[in-house]
Design a protein around this motif. Structure first.
Motif, PDB file in Angstrom:
ATOM      1  N   HIS A  31       3.994   1.736  -1.029  1.00 40.33           N
ATOM      2  CA  HIS A  31       4.411   1.390  -2.407  1.00 40.33           C
ATOM      3  C   HIS A  31       3.344   2.288  -3.797  1.00 40.33           C
ATOM      4  O   HIS A  31       3.833   2.831  -4.447  1.00 40.33           O
ATOM      5  CB  HIS A  31       4.783   0.074  -2.973  1.00 40.33           C
ATOM      6  CG  HIS A  31       6.269  -0.259  -2.159  1.00 40.33           C
ATOM      7  ND1 HIS A  31       7.356   0.658  -1.725  1.00 40.33           N
ATOM      8  CD2 HIS A  31       6.885  -1.680  -2.175  1.00 40.33           C
ATOM      9  CE1 HIS A  31       8.133  -0.252  -1.717  1.00 40.33           C
ATOM     10  NE2 HIS A  31       8.089  -1.095  -1.390  1.00 40.33           N
ATOM     11  N   TYR A  32       2.333   1.398  -3.596  1.00 38.28           N
ATOM     12  CA  TYR A  32       1.041   2.015  -4.545  1.00 38.28           C
ATOM     13  C   TYR A  32       0.670   3.666  -4.026  1.00 38.28           C
ATOM     14  O   TYR A  32       0.504   4.258  -5.362  1.00 38.28           O
ATOM     15  CB  TYR A  32       0.248   1.449  -4.209  1.00 38.28           C
ATOM     16  CG  TYR A  32      -1.449   1.995  -5.235  1.00 38.28           C
ATOM     17  CD1 TYR A  32      -1.210   1.541  -6.448  1.00 38.28           C
ATOM     18  CD2 TYR A  32      -1.972   2.649  -4.397  1.00 38.28           C
ATOM     19  CE1 TYR A  32      -2.350   1.630  -7.131  1.00 38.28           C
ATOM     20  CE2 TYR A  32      -2.845   3.417  -5.340  1.00 38.28           C
ATOM     21  CZ  TYR A  32      -3.451   3.080  -6.474  1.00 38.28           C
ATOM     22  OH  TYR A  32      -4.072   3.367  -7.160  1.00 38.28           O
ATOM     23  N   GLN A  33       0.866   4.021  -2.547  1.00 37.65           N
ATOM     24  CA  GLN A  33       0.931   5.857  -2.922  1.00 37.65           C
ATOM     25  C   GLN A  33       2.023   6.828  -3.264  1.00 37.65           C
ATOM     26  O   GLN A  33       2.140   7.503  -4.044  1.00 37.65           O
ATOM     27  CB  GLN A  33       0.322   5.203  -1.292  1.00 37.65           C
ATOM     28  CG  GLN A  33      -0.710   4.824  -0.400  1.00 37.65           C
ATOM     29  CD  GLN A  33      -1.024   5.254   1.178  1.00 37.65           C
ATOM     30  OE1 GLN A  33      -0.226   5.268   1.661  1.00 37.65           O
ATOM     31  NE2 GLN A  33      -2.264   5.229   1.203  1.00 37.65           N
ATOM     32  N   GLU A  34       2.815   5.588  -2.618  1.00 37.19           N
ATOM     33  CA  GLU A  34       4.423   6.640  -3.441  1.00 37.19           C
ATOM     34  C   GLU A  34       4.136   6.405  -5.047  1.00 37.19           C
ATOM     35  O   GLU A  34       4.908   7.603  -5.939  1.00 37.19           O
ATOM     36  CB  GLU A  34       5.840   5.818  -3.170  1.00 37.19           C
ATOM     37  CG  GLU A  34       5.885   6.129  -1.692  1.00 37.19           C
ATOM     38  CD  GLU A  34       6.995   5.358  -1.281  1.00 37.19           C
ATOM     39  OE1 GLU A  34       7.460   4.409  -1.829  1.00 37.19           O
ATOM     40  OE2 GLU A  34       7.505   5.772  -0.009  1.00 37.19           O
ATOM     41  N   HIS A  35       3.757   5.294  -5.681  1.00 39.38           N
ATOM     42  CA  HIS A  35       3.843   5.493  -6.746  1.00 39.38           C
ATOM     43  C   HIS A  35       2.726   6.358  -7.345  1.00 39.38           C
ATOM     44  O   HIS A  35       2.846   7.777  -8.657  1.00 39.38           O
ATOM     45  CB  HIS A  35       3.377   3.757  -7.553  1.00 39.38           C
ATOM     46  CG  HIS A  35       3.568   3.968  -8.641  1.00 39.38           C
ATOM     47  ND1 HIS A  35       4.393   3.690 -10.120  1.00 39.38           N
ATOM     48  CD2 HIS A  35       2.438   3.840 -10.048  1.00 39.38           C
ATOM     49  CE1 HIS A  35       3.773   4.255 -11.243  1.00 39.38           C
ATOM     50  NE2 HIS A  35       2.451   4.259 -11.427  1.00 39.38           N
ATOM     51  N   GLN A  36       1.679   6.432  -6.964  1.00 39.62           N
ATOM     52  CA  GLN A  36       0.701   7.506  -7.337  1.00 39.62           C
ATOM     53  C   GLN A  36       0.821   8.852  -7.051  1.00 39.62           C
ATOM     54  O   GLN A  36       0.667  10.183  -8.032  1.00 39.62           O
ATOM     55  CB  GLN A  36      -1.058   7.026  -6.319  1.00 39.62           C
ATOM     56  CG  GLN A  36      -1.066   5.576  -6.763  1.00 39.62           C
ATOM     57  CD  GLN A  36      -1.703   6.081  -7.887  1.00 39.62           C
ATOM     58  OE1 GLN A  36      -1.407   5.469  -8.835  1.00 39.62           O
ATOM     59  NE2 GLN A  36      -3.661   6.660  -8.421  1.00 39.62           N
ATOM     60  N   GLN A  37       1.708   8.636  -6.100  1.00 33.96           N
ATOM     61  CA  GLN A  37       1.828  10.640  -5.500  1.00 33.96           C
ATOM     62  C   GLN A  37       3.437  10.939  -6.782  1.00 33.96           C
ATOM     63  O   GLN A  37       3.072  11.919  -6.959  1.00 33.96           O
ATOM     64  CB  GLN A  37       2.981  10.226  -4.212  1.00 33.96           C
ATOM     65  CG  GLN A  37       2.544  11.705  -3.306  1.00 33.96           C
ATOM     66  CD  GLN A  37       3.293  11.418  -2.008  1.00 33.96           C
ATOM     67  OE1 GLN A  37       4.429  10.921  -2.113  1.00 33.96           O
ATOM     68  NE2 GLN A  37       2.632  11.970  -1.006  1.00 33.96           N
ATOM     69  N   LYS A  38       4.230  10.209  -6.822  1.00 36.43           N
ATOM     70  CA  LYS A  38       5.137  10.140  -7.821  1.00 36.43           C
ATOM     71  C   LYS A  38       4.577  10.973  -9.726  1.00 36.43           C
ATOM     72  O   LYS A  38       5.008  11.350 -10.086  1.00 36.43           O
ATOM     73  CB  LYS A  38       5.810   9.106  -8.063  1.00 36.43           C
ATOM     74  CG  LYS A  38       6.788   9.109  -7.489  1.00 36.43           C
ATOM     75  CD  LYS A  38       8.143   8.242  -7.588  1.00 36.43           C
ATOM     76  CE  LYS A  38       9.441   7.527  -6.719  1.00 36.43           C
ATOM     77  NZ  LYS A  38      10.093   7.100  -6.743  1.00 36.43           N
ATOM     78  N   ALA A  39       3.101  10.175  -9.791  1.00 35.98           N
ATOM     79  CA  ALA A  39       2.479  10.038 -11.185  1.00 35.98           C
ATOM     80  C   ALA A  39       1.797  11.559 -11.123  1.00 35.98           C
ATOM     81  O   ALA A  39       1.269  11.994 -11.593  1.00 35.98           O
ATOM     82  CB  ALA A  39       1.489   9.207 -11.486  1.00 35.98           C
ATOM     83  N   THR A  40       1.574  11.707 -10.085  1.00 34.85           N
ATOM     84  CA  THR A  40       0.758  13.299  -9.799  1.00 34.85           C
ATOM     85  C   THR A  40       1.675  14.388  -9.626  1.00 34.85           C
ATOM     86  O   THR A  40       0.896  15.570 -10.316  1.00 34.85           O
ATOM     87  CB  THR A  40       0.287  13.338  -8.099  1.00 34.85           C
ATOM     88  OG1 THR A  40      -1.406  12.183  -8.379  1.00 34.85           O
ATOM     89  CG2 THR A  40      -0.810  14.371  -8.304  1.00 34.85           C
ATOM     90  N   GLN A  41       2.940  14.132  -9.391  1.00 39.16           N
ATOM     91  CA  GLN A  41       3.287  14.775  -9.238  1.00 39.16           C
ATOM     92  C   GLN A  41       3.876  15.514 -10.455  1.00 39.16           C
ATOM     93  O   GLN A  41       4.121  16.162 -11.196  1.00 39.16           O
ATOM     94  CB  GLN A  41       4.886  15.315  -8.752  1.00 39.16           C
ATOM     95  CG  GLN A  41       4.788  14.561  -7.280  1.00 39.16           C
ATOM     96  CD  GLN A  41       6.154  14.511  -6.433  1.00 39.16           C
ATOM     97  OE1 GLN A  41       6.636  13.448  -6.624  1.00 39.16           O
ATOM     98  NE2 GLN A  41       6.112  14.510  -4.797  1.00 39.16           N
ATOM     99  N   GLN A  72       0.662  -1.353   0.165  1.00 40.96           N
ATOM    100  CA  GLN A  72      -0.478   0.182   0.210  1.00 40.96           C
ATOM    101  C   GLN A  72       0.863   0.894   0.166  1.00 40.96           C
ATOM    102  O   GLN A  72       0.688   2.590  -0.657  1.00 40.96           O
ATOM    103  CB  GLN A  72      -0.483  -0.023   1.281  1.00 40.96           C
ATOM    104  CG  GLN A  72      -1.832   1.187   0.746  1.00 40.96           C
ATOM    105  CD  GLN A  72      -3.495   0.817   2.491  1.00 40.96           C
ATOM    106  OE1 GLN A  72      -2.992   0.030   3.406  1.00 40.96           O
ATOM    107  NE2 GLN A  72      -4.173   1.031   2.076  1.00 40.96           N
TER     108      GLN A  72
END
Length: 168
Positions: free
Chosen positions: A125-135, A123
């Motif tokens: 890792h998923y949130q970090e990935h989502q944060q990077k994608a949003t950035q 979870q």
């Protein structure tokens, strides 16, 4: 630590494991629990050894039928997500049980792996990935907005100069 297991039973392998292992005899009594089981189930080895499979199932709120069936079928059983109730809090585990025959005695070895932590890590890792994608999306959007605004700013400056020149 051991109650009814033969002294030459190969326990060194599972005692050192980070996975929780419990061994149950044909009378459905818990006869062995490694250190990882004590930690997972928040019980001392001494207290665990006083429990039968039914008491264990009742105490931790799981269904013992599939494990009993392993004795009957001399087979195996696994369940990828089982929720145990440990100290009134749910603990998600992967549970498997296998029939084991040693020195003319039948046993079932139950393996439990806590998957709650793995889920939390996934979870995060998923949130970090989502944060990077949003950035990246915001960065790209800012770039796309900045270019036309720079063009408009330049056009305004040129227009302002023309208006100033024409007034003069």
């Amino acid at each position: 630590m051991l109650k009814k297991l033969p002294t030459d039973f190969p326990l060194a392998i599972i005692e050192e494991a980070h996975t929780a292992f419990i061994i149950i005899d044909e009378a459905l009594n818990l006869i062995y629990a490694n250190t990882a089981s004590e930690l997972l189930l928040s019980q001392s080895n001494h207290r665990l050894h006083q429990l039968s499979l039914n008491q264990l199932a009742e105490h931790y709120h799981f269904n013992p039928v599939a494990i009993k069936q392993v004795f009957i079928d001399k087979g195996a059983f696994s369940e990828s997500e089982t929720t145990l109730l440990v100290d009134s809090r749910p603990v998600l585990v992967s549970l498997s049980a296998s029939h084991l025959f040693f020195q003319q005695n039948a046993y079932v070895i139950i393996e439990m792996r806590c998957i709650e932590q793995q889920r939390k890590i996934s979870q995060v890792h998923y949130q970090e990935h989502q944060q990077k994608a949003t950035q990246e999306l915001v960065r790209g959007l800012a770039h796309e907005i900045k270019n036309p605004l720079s063009g408009l700013r330049g056009a305004c400056a040129i227009t302002r100069k023309r208006i100033t020149v024409s007034r003069a």
